[in-house]
Enzyme design. Sequence first.
Site, PDB file in Angstrom:
ATOM      1  N   LEU A 227      45.169  36.850  51.016  1.00 43.44           N
ATOM      2  CA  LEU A 227      45.487  36.163  49.769  1.00 43.44           C
ATOM      3  C   LEU A 227      46.411  36.993  48.894  1.00 43.44           C
ATOM      4  O   LEU A 227      47.325  36.461  48.247  1.00 43.44           O
ATOM      5  CB  LEU A 227      44.200  35.840  49.004  1.00 43.44           C
ATOM      6  CG  LEU A 227      43.141  35.031  49.741  1.00 43.44           C
ATOM      7  CD1 LEU A 227      41.919  34.813  48.852  1.00 43.44           C
ATOM      8  CD2 LEU A 227      43.692  33.694  50.220  1.00 43.44           C
TER       9      LEU A 227
ATOM     10  N   VAL B 201      40.276  50.965  44.325  1.00 42.82           N
ATOM     11  CA  VAL B 201      40.007  50.302  43.047  1.00 42.82           C
ATOM     12  C   VAL B 201      38.736  50.805  42.383  1.00 42.82           C
ATOM     13  O   VAL B 201      38.536  50.586  41.175  1.00 42.82           O
ATOM     14  CB  VAL B 201      39.940  48.763  43.206  1.00 42.82           C
ATOM     15  CG1 VAL B 201      41.285  48.212  43.639  1.00 42.82           C
ATOM     16  CG2 VAL B 201      38.830  48.335  44.157  1.00 42.82           C
TER      17      VAL B 201
ATOM     18  N   TYR C 134      27.276  39.914  48.712  1.00 43.89           N
ATOM     19  CA  TYR C 134      28.586  39.308  48.470  1.00 43.89           C
ATOM     20  C   TYR C 134      28.511  38.294  47.329  1.00 43.89           C
ATOM     21  O   TYR C 134      29.344  38.292  46.411  1.00 43.89           O
ATOM     22  CB  TYR C 134      29.078  38.641  49.753  1.00 43.89           C
ATOM     23  CG  TYR C 134      30.480  38.108  49.671  1.00 43.89           C
ATOM     24  CD1 TYR C 134      31.573  38.971  49.609  1.00 43.89           C
ATOM     25  CD2 TYR C 134      30.728  36.735  49.682  1.00 43.89           C
ATOM     26  CE1 TYR C 134      32.869  38.474  49.550  1.00 43.89           C
ATOM     27  CE2 TYR C 134      32.016  36.240  49.624  1.00 43.89           C
ATOM     28  CZ  TYR C 134      33.086  37.119  49.555  1.00 43.89           C
ATOM     29  OH  TYR C 134      34.373  36.623  49.493  1.00 43.89           O
TER      30      TYR C 134
END
Length: 255
Positions: free
Chosen positions: A17, A60, A161
């Site tokens: 994506l 990150v 998740y």
Amino acid sequence: MQIQDCRAIVTGGASGLGEATVRNIVGNGGKAVIFDQSEENGLHLQEELGEAVLFLKTDVTKEEDIQRTVSKAADFMGAVNAVVNCAGIGIAEKVLGRNGTHNLSLFSRVINVNLVGTFNVIRLAAEKMITNEVNDKNERGVIINTASVAAFDGQIGQAAYSASKGGIVGMTLPIARELARYGIRVMTIAPGLFHTPMFDTLPQEARDSLGKMVPFPPRLGYPAEYAQLVQSIIENPMLNGETIRLDGAIRMQPK
């Protein structure tokens, strides 16, 4: 904001994506900096797309990494006025499985990468964005996060998740409300079943079977369709503080 004026950081931008988002921004005249762990993919994309793209190897979850790379991104593009957070990991593990209870460190890692990592990028990029001059719509920037339909329809084995993606959904509105005073919008996309590299490990028959679960269109989503929604959010100033499901009307079953 127009897509050609975009000066975007895209986390997880070396594949899936994120890659589609980078390609769309650059293809429409904008610039993008890729934050990713994959040097091979990131450098290949940088070479292919040319001087409008910079790859920076980035974790990150690390404060010092994001401080360094956000500054480098601003130097490269002249400003940062968009962030698209696509970096994330997924696992499948039951709370009570055949081999015992859910691994706690694995649960923590998913939360740390998907939720804490997204927040880490938001806070440090927003700090840079507030120094931007406003455009003709009084905007200084836009932040777009990636959740998942698992935030709403989590399946068995997706506790970690789903928790991480539910957290992204949950922080969208309060951060949008806080950053509104600076002219910074915050949105979240919750994709359904998309043909990303994760699905490449499956045989075509399995991919087709998964795609048929989607009411319409009965197929896996294309990453370019995610990038198309990113562009719509960037260009529509009234889109703020909301999560948009991009899923072909699928509602996931328990398993």
